[in-house]
Design a protein around this motif. Structure first.
Motif, short mmCIF file in Angstrom:
data_model
loop_
_atom_site.label_atom_id
_atom_site.label_comp_id
_atom_site.label_asym_id
_atom_site.label_seq_id
_atom_site.Cartn_x
_atom_site.Cartn_y
_atom_site.Cartn_z
N PHE A 61 29.26 55.69 63.02
CA PHE A 61 28.68 57.01 62.86
C PHE A 61 27.75 57.25 64.04
N THR A 62 27.53 58.49 64.37
CA THR A 62 26.64 58.81 65.48
C THR A 62 26.24 60.27 65.42
N GLN A 63 25.14 60.58 66.04
CA GLN A 63 24.72 61.96 66.23
C GLN A 63 24.96 62.40 67.67
N THR A 81 40.08 55.01 59.67
CA THR A 81 40.01 55.41 58.28
C THR A 81 38.62 55.94 58.01
N VAL A 82 38.48 56.80 57.01
CA VAL A 82 37.18 57.34 56.62
C VAL A 82 36.76 56.68 55.33
N VAL A 83 35.58 56.10 55.32
CA VAL A 83 35.13 55.26 54.21
C VAL A 83 33.87 55.85 53.59
N PRO A 84 33.84 56.06 52.27
CA PRO A 84 32.59 56.46 51.62
C PRO A 84 31.58 55.31 51.68
N ARG A 85 30.35 55.65 51.99
CA ARG A 85 29.31 54.62 52.00
C ARG A 85 28.79 54.44 50.57
N ARG A 86 28.98 53.24 50.07
CA ARG A 86 28.44 52.90 48.75
C ARG A 86 27.79 51.52 48.84
N SER A 87 26.50 51.48 48.63
CA SER A 87 25.75 50.23 48.69
C SER A 87 24.93 50.09 47.42
N ALA A 88 24.59 48.85 47.10
CA ALA A 88 23.79 48.59 45.91
C ALA A 88 22.95 47.35 46.13
N MET A 89 21.87 47.26 45.37
CA MET A 89 21.09 46.03 45.29
C MET A 89 21.35 45.38 43.93
N SER A 192 28.86 63.60 44.26
CA SER A 192 28.50 63.96 45.63
C SER A 192 28.38 62.74 46.53
N LEU A 193 28.18 61.57 45.95
CA LEU A 193 27.97 60.36 46.76
C LEU A 193 29.16 60.09 47.67
N ASP A 194 30.37 60.25 47.17
CA ASP A 194 31.56 59.91 47.95
C ASP A 194 31.99 61.01 48.91
N THR A 195 31.34 62.16 48.87
CA THR A 195 31.77 63.26 49.74
C THR A 195 30.75 63.60 50.82
N THR A 196 29.52 63.17 50.67
CA THR A 196 28.49 63.55 51.63
C THR A 196 28.05 62.41 52.54
N ASP A 197 28.37 61.17 52.20
CA ASP A 197 27.92 60.03 53.00
C ASP A 197 29.13 59.17 53.31
N VAL A 198 29.79 59.45 54.42
CA VAL A 198 30.99 58.71 54.81
C VAL A 198 30.86 58.27 56.26
N PHE A 199 31.69 57.32 56.65
CA PHE A 199 31.69 56.87 58.04
C PHE A 199 33.12 56.53 58.44
N ARG A 200 33.36 56.50 59.74
CA ARG A 200 34.66 56.10 60.26
C ARG A 200 34.70 54.58 60.43
N TYR A 201 35.93 54.05 60.42
CA TYR A 201 36.08 52.61 60.55
C TYR A 201 37.48 52.30 61.09
N SER A 460 21.86 59.91 58.56
CA SER A 460 22.36 61.06 57.83
C SER A 460 22.61 62.18 58.83
N GLY A 461 23.35 63.21 58.39
CA GLY A 461 23.69 64.29 59.28
C GLY A 461 24.56 63.81 60.42
N LEU A 462 25.58 63.00 60.12
CA LEU A 462 26.32 62.28 61.14
C LEU A 462 27.58 62.99 61.54
N ILE A 463 28.04 62.69 62.75
CA ILE A 463 29.32 63.19 63.23
C ILE A 463 30.41 62.26 62.70
N ASN A 464 31.32 62.78 61.93
CA ASN A 464 32.34 61.94 61.33
C ASN A 464 33.75 62.33 61.75
#
Length: 465
Positions: A61-63, A81-89, A192-201, A460-464
Motif C-alpha cells: 500500500f502507498t500514498q 491479488t487484493v486482500v482485506p486487512r484483518r488483524s487481531a490480538m 465495512s471492515l472487508d471493503t474499506t481496508d484492503v491492500f495489494r499482494y 489509511s487512505g491508501l492507493i490500492n
C-alpha cells in the motif's frame, strides 16, 4: 567526480533495486552488489518446492503514485491479488480485532472490564494532556495516553517487550504514531471492515515483485551481483572504490547504500572520527526468525495477522498465509499454513538455535493457539538478521549526527532505505528514499532523508488500484 556516470548500488532490497531502476530510467547503468544470495531483503520470498514464506508480512500500500506505478509496471495485473486487512490480538483465548474498536473493548472483553478500561483512558487523558501524544516521548507514555493504562498493559506492553526486546520506557514513540491507530469509537457495521481496508499482494509473495525487478535490471545490463559483501567503501576525493569480501573491487562516481548504517560507517575509508564510529556502533537492530508451519487440519482463523502479547506465547506475531495468498502453498492445499515470528536481539539468544529447537518453540505456540492437535505437513525456518532498526531514545539524535558528518565529508554518498537510514520504514517509504536519492544525484534540490518524517498515522487512505 568522474566524467562518466558510474554509480554503485549497495544492497538489492526494495531501496537498492528501486534506485537501480530509477538510474536506468535516467540513462545511467549502475553496478549492484548484494551481500546475501537473494534479492528483496526482508521482502524476499524464500521457497521450498511449492511452499513459500513471507518473512515479515508485506502489505503493498502507498500514498505515493510513483511507487504505485513502479509496482504495477513490474508485475502484470493478473499477478496481484487484493486482500482485506484483518488483524487481531489473542488475549485470554479471545481474538480481539485490531486496530482496536471501542465497541469490542466495552462488550467483547466484558462490560465490567470495559468500563474499567474506559475509566483508565479518561484518567490518562485528563492527567497527562496532549503533549505526550504530539511530542517525541517514550512508547510507554505514548501508549498510556492513547489507550489508558489498563488497555495499554493488556494489548501493547507485553507485545512491545517481546518484539522490541527492551523496556517500553526506553523506546521512542515516533514510529508508533505512524503505525498504531487510536481506538475507533464509531459505531459501524462489521461488513465495512472487508471493503474499506484492503491492500495489494503479489500472488507468490513479495519476493515475486523484487525478482521481477532484478530480471528487469538484468535485461538492462545491470544484473545484481549476489554474495558480494562490502567490507570497504573508499572515497579518494574524486570517486569511490568499493571492496568486497572476496577481494574484488568496483569503482564508481557515487554510492547508493542500503546496507545497515552502522556497517557503512565501519566500512568507510577514510574512517570517520572515533565519536561518529562510536555513535554508529550503538545503533541496534532486531533480528527475525520466521517459522512457517503447514498443518494438515484446516482451522478457521479469519485474520492475516494474530498478535500474541501474552506470556503464554514465545512468538510475537502469527501470520495466516492462507489469508494472504493461496500462492504461498502448493495448488489445492486445504490445510492451515501459519508463520510464527520470533524476534531476536542481533545474533544473540534464539539466533543460533537449530531447526529442532525452533520446532520445539513452535510446538508450544501451536498448543497455545489451539492448533496443537494437527499433524505437521511441512516446516520451514527463515532467518532475517537486520530486520527492524530499533527506535530507542537516542536514535534520532544519533542518526542526525551521522547524517551531518556524511554530508560534509563524503560527497555523492546516498544512504537510503530502512537500514541505510536506520529508520523503521515500510517498503514504500524505503523506495521513496531511493527515488529521492537518485533525483538528488541527477541534480534535484531534494532531501532523501525526509521520505518518511510525518508522524501521523499513515496506513489509511491508501492507493490500492
Amino acid at each position: 567526480m568522474m566524467a562518466k556516470r558510474s554509480p554503485l548500488v549497495i544492497g538489492a532490497g526494495p531501496a537498492g533495486l528501486t534506485a537501480a531502476l530509477q538510474l536506468i530510467k535516467g540513462g545511467v547503468t549502475p553496478q549492484i552488489v548484494e551481500a546475501s544470495a537473494n534479492v528483496g531483503g526482508l521482502a524476499r520470498t524464500p521457497a521450498d518446492g511449492d511452499w513459500r514464506v513471507d518473512a515479515g508480512g508485506h502489505r503493498f500500500f502507498t500514498q505515493n503514485e510513483a511507487v504505485s506505478d513502479m509496482w504495477r509496471a513490474l508485475l502484470p495485473t493478473d499477478q496481484w491479488t487484493v486482500v482485506p486487512r484483518r488483524s487481531a490480538m489473542l488475549i485470554a483465548g479471545q481474538f480481539v480485532r485490531y486496530p482496536l474498536r471501542g465497541r469490542d473493548l466495552l462488550v467483547q472483553c466484558g462490560v465490567r472490564n470495559g468500563l474499567r478500561g474506559l475509566g483508565s483512558l479518561m484518567w490518562a487523558r485528563m492527567s497527562t494532556g496532549p503533549r505526550v501524544s504530539n511530542d517525541l516521548t517514550s512508547f510507554r507514555d505514548w501508549g498510556t495516553y492513547q489507550f489508558g493504562r489498563r488497555w495499554y498493559e493488556t494489548f501493547f506492553d507485553g507485545y512491545v517487550r517481546k518484539t522490541w526486546l527492551t523496556e517500553p520506557s526506553e523506546i521512542a514513540s515516533d514510529w508508533a504514531n505512524q503505525r498504531i491507530k487510536p481506538i475507533d469509537w464509531r459505531p459501524r457495521p462489521d461488513v465495512s471492515l472487508d471493503t474499506t481496508d484492503v491492500f495489494r499482494y503479489p500472488r507468490r509473495g513479495p519476493g515475486q515483485l523484487w525478482e521481477a525487478a532484478a530480471d528487469a535490471l538484468k535485461a538492462a545490463g545491470a544484473a545484481p551481483v549476489l554474495g558480494a559483501e562490502v567490507v570497504k567503501a573508499q572515497f579518494d576525493g574524486k570517486g569511490w572504490t568499493v571492496t568486497l569480501r572476496d577481494g574484488r573491487t568496483v569503482r564508481g562516481d557515487a554510492v547508493f547504500s542500503s546496507m545497515p548504517l552502522q556497517n557503512l560507517i565501519q566500512a568507510l575509508d577514510p574512517a570517520p572520527p572515533q565519536h561518529i564510529r562510536g555513535i554508529a556502533s550503538r545503533l541496534r537492530h532486531r533480528g527475525l526468525i520466521t517459522v512457517a508451519v503447514a498443518l494438515r487440519t484446516r482451522y478457521d482463523i479469519p485474520f492475516n495477522w494474530v498478535y500474541t502479547p501474552g506470556p503464554e506465547f514465545g512468538c510475537g506475531r502469527i501470520q495466516n498465509y492462507g489469508r494472504w495468498s493461496a500462492g504461498l502453498a502448493p495448488a489445492g492445499w486445504n490445510g492451515t499454513h501459519l508463520g510464527f515470528e520470533y524476534f531476536v536481539d542481533g545474533v544473540s539468544g534464539l539466533w543460533d538455535a537449530d531447526d529442532n529447537e525452533m520446532i520445539r518453540h513452535v510446538s508450544a505456540d501451536l498448543h497455545a493457539i489451539g492448533c496443537g492437535g494437527s499433524e505437521i505437513e511441512h516446516i520451514m525456518v527463515t532467518h532475517s538478521q537486520y530486520a527492524y532498526p530499533v527506535h530507542d531514545a537516542s536514535r534520532e539524535r544519533s542518526v542526525q549526527r551521522i547524517r551531518d558528518h556524511l554530508a560534509a565529508n563524503y560527497p555523492a554518498l546516498y544512504p537510503m532505505g530502512r537500514n541505510g537510514t536506520h529508520h523503521y520504514d515500510n517498503q514504500d517509504h524505503a523506495m521513496l528514499s531511493a527515488m529521492h536519492s537518485v533525483e538528488k544525484y541527477f541534480g534535484a534540490d531534494i532531501d532523501p532523508w525526509q521520505a518518511n518524517t510525518n508522524r501521523r498515522y499513515h496506513e489509511s487512505g491508501l492507493i490500492n488500484g
